[in-house]
Write an enzyme that holds these catalytic residues in place. Structure first.
Site, PDB file in Angstrom:
ATOM      1  N   ILE A   1      24.734   0.770 -15.681  1.00  0.00           N
ATOM      2  CA  ILE A   1      23.258   0.427 -15.256  1.00  0.00           C
ATOM      3  C   ILE A   1      23.369  -0.344 -13.851  1.00  0.00           C
ATOM      4  O   ILE A   1      23.961  -0.557 -12.980  1.00  0.00           O
ATOM      5  CB  ILE A   1      22.331  -1.034 -15.396  1.00  0.00           C
ATOM      6  CG1 ILE A   1      21.509  -1.423 -14.084  1.00  0.00           C
ATOM      7  CG2 ILE A   1      23.410  -1.995 -15.397  1.00  0.00           C
ATOM      8  CD1 ILE A   1      20.429  -2.492 -15.182  1.00  0.00           C
ATOM      9  N   SER A   2      23.031   1.322 -12.741  1.00  0.00           N
ATOM     10  CA  SER A   2      23.374   1.100 -11.493  1.00  0.00           C
ATOM     11  C   SER A   2      23.158  -0.821 -10.673  1.00  0.00           C
ATOM     12  O   SER A   2      22.595  -1.378 -11.018  1.00  0.00           O
ATOM     13  CB  SER A   2      22.153   2.131 -10.803  1.00  0.00           C
ATOM     14  OG  SER A   2      22.596   3.269 -10.980  1.00  0.00           O
ATOM     15  N   GLN A   3      24.306  -0.454  -9.514  1.00  0.00           N
ATOM     16  CA  GLN A   3      23.844  -1.768  -8.573  1.00  0.00           C
ATOM     17  C   GLN A   3      22.653  -1.832  -8.321  1.00  0.00           C
ATOM     18  O   GLN A   3      21.874  -0.765  -7.083  1.00  0.00           O
ATOM     19  CB  GLN A   3      24.430  -1.380  -7.963  1.00  0.00           C
ATOM     20  CG  GLN A   3      24.740  -2.505  -6.789  1.00  0.00           C
ATOM     21  CD  GLN A   3      26.017  -1.736  -5.473  1.00  0.00           C
ATOM     22  OE1 GLN A   3      26.220  -0.593  -4.761  1.00  0.00           O
ATOM     23  NE2 GLN A   3      25.609  -2.601  -4.273  1.00  0.00           N
TER      24      GLN A   3
END
Ligand code: SAH
EC number: 2.1.1.77
Length: 225
Positions: free
Chosen positions: A75-77
């Site tokens: 999951i992206s930052q």
């Protein structure tokens, strides 16, 4: 006597998944993060990021870091989600948007919460199944497709916005072809020497490109799983 739920081990992590933790994340995005678009900040304050990652990692949901979501993906930052979303809507709210790389479903949920008509394509069926459950649980209307997103989603093209959340060596022509006039595409592009976040806008039939800085994404891969 203490209420029973407070004595349960799972109550320990509660503070980290509360609205307060989310509010602190928003203040960091606004402060050090330099994210100024209040619409984006409000959407990210609304979406419960801890519900998009495995329970074992939920206590870290509001740290500004990418986290594993299984199948070798992440999951992206939060800052990257905020920056990409801001770049997508800066020159006007798109109506219809396409995301390539549903992953956890978090980015798509932020887009749908912004009120955008959201389409999202994912190549790994297992991830997509879990993401769909999350959309349903949040009451969000995200249209999804299990496919190689490098081909876009021609049946619903053109899109006013396209956001690619996995890195390719070069821009996919099919995606450019599905970008509407006045539309904005945001994608990480680059080889082993490093990815850059690029924004392309189709203005008067021309593509105008901007470099928004260095980023790190998992690779955009061919085929489906
Ligand atoms: N937007 C996601 C980020 C997921 S990471 C989120 O908010 O959680 C990138 C995702 O892109 C992974 O799930 C990966 O499987 C997917 N992906 C990689 N190549 C793809 C392709 N060609 N088509 C569709 N999805 C792809």
């Amino acid at each position: 006597m203490m209420p029973r739920y407070l004595t349960q081990p799972e109550a320990k992590g509660l503070g980290m998944t509360s609205q307060r933790a989310r509010d602190r994340m928003i203040e960091r995005l606004r402060g050090e993060g330099g994210i100024a678009d209040e619409r984006v900040l409000t959407a990210m304050r609304t979406v419960p990021r801890h519900l998009f990652i495995d329970e074992a990692l939920a206590s870290r949901a509001y740290e500004d870091t990418a986290l594993p979501i299984g199948n070798g993906q992440t999951i992206s930052q939060p800052w990257v989600v905020a920056r990409m979303t801001e770049a997508l809507v800066e020159h006007g709210m798109p109506g219809r948007v396409l995301e390539v790389g549903t992953g956890s479903g978090y980015q798509a949920s932020v887009l749908a919460t912004l009120g955008l008509e959201t389409y999202s394509v994912e190549r790994i069926e297992e991830l997509l199944r879990i993401a769909r459950r999350r959309f349903r649980h949040q009451g969000l209307n995200v249209r999804t497709r299990h496919d190689d997103g490098r081909a876009g989603w021609p049946e619903y093209a053109p899109f006013d916005g396209i956001i690619v959340t996995a890195g390719a060596a070069a821009m996919e022509q099919a995606l450019l072809d599905q970008l509407a006039e006045g539309g904005t595409l945001v994608a990480p592009i680059g080889g082993p020497s490093g990815q850059r976040l690029l924004r392309l806008r189709r203005i008067g039939g021309e593509l105008v490109q901007e470099d928004l800085g260095a980023v790190v994404f998992v690779p955009l891969l061919p085929g489906t799983l």
